[in-house]
Design a protein around this motif. Structure first.
Motif, PDB file in Angstrom:
ATOM      1  N   THR A  20      94.661 -18.012  14.056  1.00 25.36           N
ATOM      2  CA  THR A  20      93.727 -17.247  14.885  1.00 25.36           C
ATOM      3  C   THR A  20      93.299 -15.969  14.167  1.00 25.36           C
ATOM      4  N   LEU A  21      94.258 -15.296  13.504  1.00 22.98           N
ATOM      5  CA  LEU A  21      93.920 -14.102  12.728  1.00 22.98           C
ATOM      6  C   LEU A  21      92.912 -14.429  11.634  1.00 22.98           C
ATOM      7  N   LEU A  22      93.129 -15.555  10.968  1.00 25.93           N
ATOM      8  CA  LEU A  22      92.219 -15.959   9.892  1.00 25.93           C
ATOM      9  C   LEU A  22      90.826 -16.236  10.449  1.00 25.93           C
ATOM     10  N   GLU A  23      90.740 -16.942  11.570  1.00 27.48           N
ATOM     11  CA  GLU A  23      89.442 -17.214  12.197  1.00 27.48           C
ATOM     12  C   GLU A  23      88.737 -15.917  12.570  1.00 27.48           C
ATOM     13  N   LYS A  24      89.481 -14.990  13.152  1.00 26.24           N
ATOM     14  CA  LYS A  24      88.922 -13.699  13.552  1.00 26.24           C
ATOM     15  C   LYS A  24      88.432 -12.927  12.320  1.00 26.24           C
ATOM     16  N   ALA A  25      89.209 -12.967  11.249  1.00 25.86           N
ATOM     17  CA  ALA A  25      88.837 -12.272  10.013  1.00 25.86           C
ATOM     18  C   ALA A  25      87.574 -12.886   9.407  1.00 25.86           C
ATOM     19  N   LEU A  26      87.510 -14.207   9.369  1.00 23.13           N
ATOM     20  CA  LEU A  26      86.322 -14.865   8.817  1.00 23.13           C
ATOM     21  C   LEU A  26      85.082 -14.561   9.654  1.00 23.13           C
ATOM     22  N   GLY A  27      85.264 -14.407  10.950  1.00 27.84           N
ATOM     23  CA  GLY A  27      84.153 -14.003  11.813  1.00 27.84           C
ATOM     24  C   GLY A  27      83.664 -12.606  11.465  1.00 27.84           C
TER      25      GLY A  27
END
Length: 145
Positions: free
Chosen positions: A5-12
Motif C-alpha cells: 500500500t505504501l508503494l502504491e501511494k508513493a507511485l501515485g
C-alpha cells in the motif's frame, strides 16, 4: 500500513508530481520502504544495479534528490555522508527524527521545536529547518564500535 500500500501511494505521488512511471523508480522506492532506515546512495545504487546492469549512479542520485523534493524520501547527513530513507510519515508530512548512530534505526519525533525559535526570531523569515537527535537505540546501547 502494508508495504504494498505504501508503494502504491508513493507511485501515485510520483505521478501526481509529473514523473513518469518506470520499473527502476518503483524498485528504488520498494527498496527504501523495505529497508525502513537511512541508507547511502551507494547502497541504493548497488541494489538497483543488480537488477538493472549499466544504470548510472548519477541517475540513482538524481532520483533520490527529486523524491526528496516532493517529500517521498527524507535525507540527512550522517557521519559525513548523505543518507536517504522512505518517509516515515504515512501522509508525507513535516516531522523530525531520532536516529541510531549504530544501526540506523529511526524513530519519528511527534513535535516541532520551531515555535520556540519563532518567538526569538520574530523579525526574521525562516525558510526551512531540520531537527534530528542522534544516539543509540535500545538494542545498540551496549554495542562497541
Amino acid at each position: 500500513m502494508p508495504q504494498a500500500t505504501l508503494l502504491e501511494k508513493a507511485l501515485g505521488k510520483v505521478k501526481e508530481h509529473g514523473f513518469k512511471y518506470t520499473k527502476k523508480r518503483e524498485t528504488l522506492l520498494d527498496f527504501l520502504i523495505k529497508k525502513n532506515r537511512y541508507v547511502s546512495a551507494r547502497e541504493v545504487y548497488n541494489h538497483l544495479n543488480e537488477q538493472f546492469p549499466g544504470l548510472s549512479y548519477d541517475t540513482v542520485y538524481r532520483n533520490l534528490r527529486e523524491f526528496c523534493e516532493i517529500g517521498l524520501i527524507e535525507d540527512t547527513e550522517l557521519q559525513g555522508e548523505m543518507k536517504f530513507r522512505f518517509s516515515c510519515s504515512e501522509s508525507f508530512e513535516h516531522h523530525h527524527h531520532f536516529i541510531c548512530t549504530v544501526c540506523g534505526m529511526t524513530k519519528e519525533i511527534h513535535m516541532c521545536p520551531m515555535d520556540f525559535f519563532k518567538e526569538q526570531l520574530d523579525d526574521c523569515s525562516i525558510e526551512g529547518h531540520r531537527f534530528e537527535l542522534y544516539g543509540r537505540c535500545e538494542k545498540c546501547q551496549n554495542v562497541n564500535e
